[in-house]
Design a protein around this motif. Sequence first.
Motif, PDB file in Angstrom:
ATOM      1  N   ILE A  16       0.839  -1.204   0.000  1.00 30.37           N
ATOM      2  CA  ILE A  16       0.000   0.000   0.000  1.00 30.37           C
ATOM      3  C   ILE A  16       0.873   1.253   0.000  1.00 30.37           C
ATOM      4  CG2 ILE A  16      -1.647   1.361   1.374  1.00 30.37           C
ATOM      5  CD1 ILE A  16      -3.003  -0.913  -0.074  1.00 30.37           C
ATOM      6  N   ALA A  17       1.919   1.262   0.816  1.00 28.75           N
ATOM      7  CA  ALA A  17       2.820   2.420   0.847  1.00 28.75           C
ATOM      8  C   ALA A  17       3.458   2.636  -0.521  1.00 28.75           C
ATOM      9  CB  ALA A  17       3.895   2.220   1.911  1.00 28.75           C
ATOM     10  N   GLU A  18       3.850   1.544  -1.176  1.00 28.74           N
ATOM     11  CA  GLU A  18       4.442   1.666  -2.509  1.00 28.74           C
ATOM     12  C   GLU A  18       3.404   2.121  -3.531  1.00 28.74           C
ATOM     13  OE1 GLU A  18       7.262   2.295  -4.946  1.00 28.74           O
ATOM     14  OE2 GLU A  18       7.806   1.408  -3.017  1.00 28.74           O
ATOM     15  N   MET A  19       2.181   1.632  -3.398  1.00 28.77           N
ATOM     16  CA  MET A  19       1.104   2.062  -4.305  1.00 28.77           C
ATOM     17  C   MET A  19       0.867   3.566  -4.183  1.00 28.77           C
ATOM     18  SD  MET A  19      -0.285  -0.140  -6.351  1.00 28.77           S
ATOM     19  CE  MET A  19      -1.760   0.776  -6.714  1.00 28.77           C
ATOM     20  N   LEU A  20       0.879   4.063  -2.967  1.00 24.50           N
ATOM     21  CA  LEU A  20       0.692   5.504  -2.769  1.00 24.50           C
ATOM     22  C   LEU A  20       1.821   6.291  -3.425  1.00 24.50           C
ATOM     23  CD1 LEU A  20      -0.521   5.389   0.924  1.00 24.50           C
ATOM     24  CD2 LEU A  20      -1.858   6.216  -1.035  1.00 24.50           C
ATOM     25  N   ARG A  21       3.061   5.827  -3.255  1.00 24.23           N
ATOM     26  CA  ARG A  21       4.210   6.501  -3.891  1.00 24.23           C
ATOM     27  C   ARG A  21       4.073   6.491  -5.411  1.00 24.23           C
ATOM     28  NH1 ARG A  21       7.148   4.550   0.484  1.00 24.23           N
ATOM     29  NH2 ARG A  21       7.546   2.524  -0.437  1.00 24.23           N
ATOM     30  N   GLN A  22       3.755   5.330  -5.955  1.00 17.56           N
ATOM     31  CA  GLN A  22       3.666   5.209  -7.413  1.00 17.56           C
ATOM     32  C   GLN A  22       2.478   5.995  -7.975  1.00 17.56           C
ATOM     33  OE1 GLN A  22       5.978   3.879  -9.394  1.00 17.56           O
ATOM     34  NE2 GLN A  22       7.160   3.471  -7.555  1.00 17.56           N
ATOM     35  N   THR A  23       1.354   5.971  -7.282  1.00 16.55           N
ATOM     36  CA  THR A  23       0.183   6.713  -7.757  1.00 16.55           C
ATOM     37  C   THR A  23       0.490   8.202  -7.790  1.00 16.55           C
ATOM     38  OG1 THR A  23      -1.303   5.018  -6.914  1.00 16.55           O
ATOM     39  CG2 THR A  23      -2.270   7.166  -7.355  1.00 16.55           C
ATOM     40  N   ARG A  24       1.156   8.690  -6.755  1.00 12.90           N
ATOM     41  CA  ARG A  24       1.542  10.109  -6.748  1.00 12.90           C
ATOM     42  C   ARG A  24       2.569  10.404  -7.846  1.00 12.90           C
ATOM     43  NH1 ARG A  24      -0.687  12.874  -2.644  1.00 12.90           N
ATOM     44  NH2 ARG A  24      -1.234  11.802  -0.720  1.00 12.90           N
ATOM     45  N   ALA A  25       3.471   9.466  -8.104  1.00 12.16           N
ATOM     46  CA  ALA A  25       4.495   9.665  -9.135  1.00 12.16           C
ATOM     47  C   ALA A  25       3.871   9.756 -10.529  1.00 12.16           C
ATOM     48  CB  ALA A  25       5.513   8.527  -9.088  1.00 12.16           C
ATOM     49  N   ILE A  40      -6.911   8.436  -2.401  1.00 11.13           N
ATOM     50  CA  ILE A  40      -6.028   8.064  -3.508  1.00 11.13           C
ATOM     51  C   ILE A  40      -6.204   6.594  -3.867  1.00 11.13           C
ATOM     52  CG2 ILE A  40      -3.595   7.688  -4.128  1.00 11.13           C
ATOM     53  CD1 ILE A  40      -2.990  10.284  -2.597  1.00 11.13           C
ATOM     54  N   MET A  41      -6.399   5.757  -2.870  1.00 11.67           N
ATOM     55  CA  MET A  41      -6.502   4.314  -3.112  1.00 11.67           C
ATOM     56  C   MET A  41      -7.903   3.868  -3.551  1.00 11.67           C
ATOM     57  SD  MET A  41      -3.474   3.290  -2.804  1.00 11.67           S
ATOM     58  CE  MET A  41      -3.809   1.565  -3.009  1.00 11.67           C
ATOM     59  N   GLN A  42      -8.933   4.669  -3.310  1.00  5.18           N
ATOM     60  CA  GLN A  42     -10.310   4.270  -3.626  1.00  5.18           C
ATOM     61  C   GLN A  42     -10.539   3.880  -5.088  1.00  5.18           C
ATOM     62  OE1 GLN A  42     -11.591   3.095  -0.726  1.00  5.18           O
ATOM     63  NE2 GLN A  42     -13.277   3.192  -2.137  1.00  5.18           N
ATOM     64  N   PRO A  43      -9.955   4.563  -6.074  1.00  4.55           N
ATOM     65  CA  PRO A  43     -10.214   4.164  -7.465  1.00  4.55           C
ATOM     66  C   PRO A  43      -9.731   2.749  -7.811  1.00  4.55           C
ATOM     67  CG  PRO A  43      -9.340   6.381  -7.404  1.00  4.55           C
ATOM     68  CD  PRO A  43      -9.216   5.823  -6.012  1.00  4.55           C
ATOM     69  N   TYR A  44      -8.865   2.176  -6.989  1.00  4.10           N
ATOM     70  CA  TYR A  44      -8.387   0.813  -7.232  1.00  4.10           C
ATOM     71  C   TYR A  44      -9.413  -0.238  -6.795  1.00  4.10           C
ATOM     72  CZ  TYR A  44      -3.847   2.884  -8.143  1.00  4.10           C
ATOM     73  OH  TYR A  44      -2.828   3.621  -8.680  1.00  4.10           O
ATOM     74  N   VAL A  45     -10.439   0.196  -6.079  1.00  2.00           N
ATOM     75  CA  VAL A  45     -11.490  -0.721  -5.623  1.00  2.00           C
ATOM     76  C   VAL A  45     -12.662  -0.620  -6.593  1.00  2.00           C
ATOM     77  CG1 VAL A  45     -13.118  -1.266  -3.773  1.00  2.00           C
ATOM     78  CG2 VAL A  45     -10.794  -0.513  -3.213  1.00  2.00           C
ATOM     79  N   VAL A  46     -13.002  -1.769  -7.190  1.00  2.00           N
ATOM     80  CA  VAL A  46     -14.143  -1.858  -8.101  1.00  2.00           C
ATOM     81  C   VAL A  46     -15.014  -3.008  -7.602  1.00  2.00           C
ATOM     82  CG1 VAL A  46     -14.881  -2.227 -10.483  1.00  2.00           C
ATOM     83  CG2 VAL A  46     -12.744  -1.005 -10.028  1.00  2.00           C
TER      84      VAL A  46
END
Length: 153
Positions: A16-25, A40-46
């Motif tokens: 999750i921490a890496e996902m946040l870094r990459q999404t911001r990048a 930030i993480m909500q769009p990954y949930v479908v």
Amino acid sequence: MTETTEKPALPDNPFIAEMLRQTRAFDSYGVNEDLNQFEIMQPYVVTKEQRRDMPIIGDPDEELIARLKAYYSALAMRIEAGCGKMATPMFNISHEGFGRVIISVGKLIVLDRSLRDVHRFGFPSLDKMCEEADKLITAALKLVETYPDAAEA
């Protein structure tokens, strides 16, 4: 009287921490700049309902492509952290949402995925996303361990 709505906590997983870094990048225009981690993480949930409402055929937009790239880049970074060797994701995605992603470590392909229906990319929950990521990372690290000469090159 004000009502406070607490957002659910994010899973305690290094992915999750890496996902946040990459999404911001991948957010080159600063669209997510004012969002908190949960937003930030909500769009990954479908959810199943959301997926059911999506068309069978659709063209992915740039935001979705950025989320897809963030996901596979986060996988690559976690693989790199696990083996100490550079892991590189490579994408080939058509405007129709079909393509392929591979992650290589040296000359070794540690992950190879065909992409279809990219416009429907997402996970039932963040926990499920972490479970899937952990499986892929574990399999990739096992390949690096099994074929160290190819991973060195």
